[in-house]
Design an enzyme around this catalytic site. Structure first.
Site, PDB file in Angstrom:
ATOM      1  N   GLN A   1       0.832  -1.203   0.000  1.00  0.00           N
ATOM      2  CA  GLN A   1       0.000   0.000   0.000  1.00  0.00           C
ATOM      3  C   GLN A   1       0.868   1.254   0.000  1.00  0.00           C
ATOM      4  OE1 GLN A   1      -3.843  -0.297   2.306  1.00  0.00           O
ATOM      5  NE2 GLN A   1      -2.626  -1.785   3.446  1.00  0.00           N
ATOM      6  N   SER A  27       4.732  -6.069   2.955  1.00  0.00           N
ATOM      7  CA  SER A  27       3.388  -6.095   3.535  1.00  0.00           C
ATOM      8  C   SER A  27       2.424  -6.811   2.580  1.00  0.00           C
ATOM      9  CB  SER A  27       2.937  -4.668   3.859  1.00  0.00           C
ATOM     10  OG  SER A  27       1.715  -4.670   4.548  1.00  0.00           O
ATOM     11  N   LEU A  28       1.419  -6.096   2.074  1.00  0.00           N
ATOM     12  CA  LEU A  28       0.481  -6.680   1.117  1.00  0.00           C
ATOM     13  C   LEU A  28       1.209  -7.316  -0.070  1.00  0.00           C
ATOM     14  CD1 LEU A  28      -1.003  -5.689  -1.814  1.00  0.00           C
ATOM     15  CD2 LEU A  28      -2.253  -7.138  -0.216  1.00  0.00           C
ATOM     16  N   ARG A  87      -8.843  -9.440   3.965  1.00  0.00           N
ATOM     17  CA  ARG A  87      -7.817  -8.773   4.784  1.00  0.00           C
ATOM     18  C   ARG A  87      -8.073  -7.268   4.868  1.00  0.00           C
ATOM     19  NH1 ARG A  87      -2.409  -6.621   3.862  1.00  0.00           N
ATOM     20  NH2 ARG A  87      -0.883  -7.308   5.446  1.00  0.00           N
ATOM     21  N   HIS A 116       0.018  -3.251  10.635  1.00  0.00           N
ATOM     22  CA  HIS A 116       1.092  -3.949  11.359  1.00  0.00           C
ATOM     23  C   HIS A 116       1.238  -3.524  12.825  1.00  0.00           C
ATOM     24  CE1 HIS A 116       2.174  -5.794   7.591  1.00  0.00           C
ATOM     25  NE2 HIS A 116       2.205  -4.595   7.036  1.00  0.00           N
ATOM     26  N   GLN A 126       1.893 -11.601  10.265  1.00  0.00           N
ATOM     27  CA  GLN A 126       2.297 -10.402   9.520  1.00  0.00           C
ATOM     28  C   GLN A 126       1.302  -9.261   9.706  1.00  0.00           C
ATOM     29  OE1 GLN A 126       1.046  -9.129   5.970  1.00  0.00           O
ATOM     30  NE2 GLN A 126       2.906  -9.467   4.771  1.00  0.00           N
TER      31      GLN A 126
END
Length: 313
Positions: free
Chosen positions: A12, A93-94, A118, A202, A251
């Protein structure tokens, strides 16, 4: 050359209206990939990527699927253009979900379903703009962690992305993040910039979403990756499908150890990292972590050609 090549996938914050448009004119597989994913998502994601509005692209429940699709689409264009394949992958991340699709561990359709869930869970875990993220530039990691601890005052604020030396992202409740930003500036931070992300990724604020995400992940079919993926939570290579799922659950509320992940790639002999998707955020971070690393992104026709030339040298 392929033995020293890694592909990395952004998360993102790298989205933009019109992303991959120029590249799609050259590689039809990009729009084909968006069409395949749109059928799963239930909306024309290519039109949204090309026309916006920008505000909607910034909503986590939209950003996550669209960045997943963009990363996979750019990699499929690479597969159409050359036989050269990476020996490692990683995603920020993503972007880790994009890496698992491109590594052969997960189908695009299942990944779209997972990141849709998610994104919705993350949105609902901290609704109504109660949380935010900010990048702290020019202060060492330990000082930032200390500032976050001091700023909590019963709320949540944590260092959540260790992106590069002197670049750490913090996340949590709005007021706590504001206090931490002020403390970091007092300690000598050069900059503190809010990020275009609608939830505090996170951080501990995401823990309520992890149980439901766990159900979705355990129901999904993962295979052993054909290309190893360095994961975010411990910067290690995990090949067991069930362990991959557990690490993707963790995560959600654990820091992204990007510096350690890039160091792991270098330990494995990687000297070139190609950023697969819009923007060049990871390329900039990777260069700061290892100055000798070759970096290029697949965001437009020019950078794509540069990447092809780089791997053929």
């Amino acid at each position: 050359m392929s033995k020293s090549l890694a592909f990395v996938f952004p998360g993102q914050g790298s989205q933009s209206v019109g992303m991959l448009g120029e590249l799609a004119a050259q590689y039809p597989v990009i729009q084909d990939t968006f069409a395949e994913a749109s059928n799963v998502f239930g909306r024309d994601m290519w039109q949204l990527a090309q026309e916006g509005p920008e505000e909607e692209l910034g909503l986590t429940e939209i950003t996550q699927p669209i960045m997943l699709i963009a990363g996979v689409a750019a990699y499929r264009a690479w597969e159409a253009a050359t036989d050269v394949r990476p020996s490692l992958m990683a995603g920020h991340s993503l972007g880790e979900y994009s890496a698992y699709v491109c590594s052969g561990a997960l189908s695009l359709a299942q990944a779209v379903e997972l990141v849709k869930v998610r994104g919705e869970l993350m949105r609902d875990a901290c609704p109504g703009g109660q949380g935010r993220m900010a990048a702290i530039i020019g202060l060492d990691d330990a000082a930032i962690v200390e500032c976050c601890e001091t700023a909590q005052e019963g709320q949540v604020v944590q260092a959540v992305n260790f992106n590069a030396p002197g670049q750490v992202v913090i996340a949590g409740h709005n007021d706590a993040v504001n206090r931490a930003v002020d403390l970091c500036k007092e300690k000598g931070a050069k900059k503190a910039m809010p990020l275009a992300v609608s939830v505090p990724c996170h951080s501990d604020l995401m823990k309520p979403a992890s149980d439901e995400l766990a159900k979705a992940l355990h129901a999904a079919e993962f295979a052993k990756p054909g290309i190893p993926v360095v994961n975010n939570v411990d910067a290690e290579i995990e090949l067991d499908p069930e362990n991959i799922k557990e690490k993707l659950i963790r995560q959600l509320y654990s820091p992204v150890l990007w510096v350690a992940s890039v160091n792991k790639m270098v330990e494995q002999g990687i000297d070139t990292a190609i950023e697969c998707g819009p923007g060049k955020v990871l390329s900039g971070m990777n260069k700061r972590i290892h100055r000798k690393m070759g970096v290029v992104s697949l965001q437009d026709a020019g950078s794509f050609e540069k990447a092809l030339e780089m791997v053929q040298q």
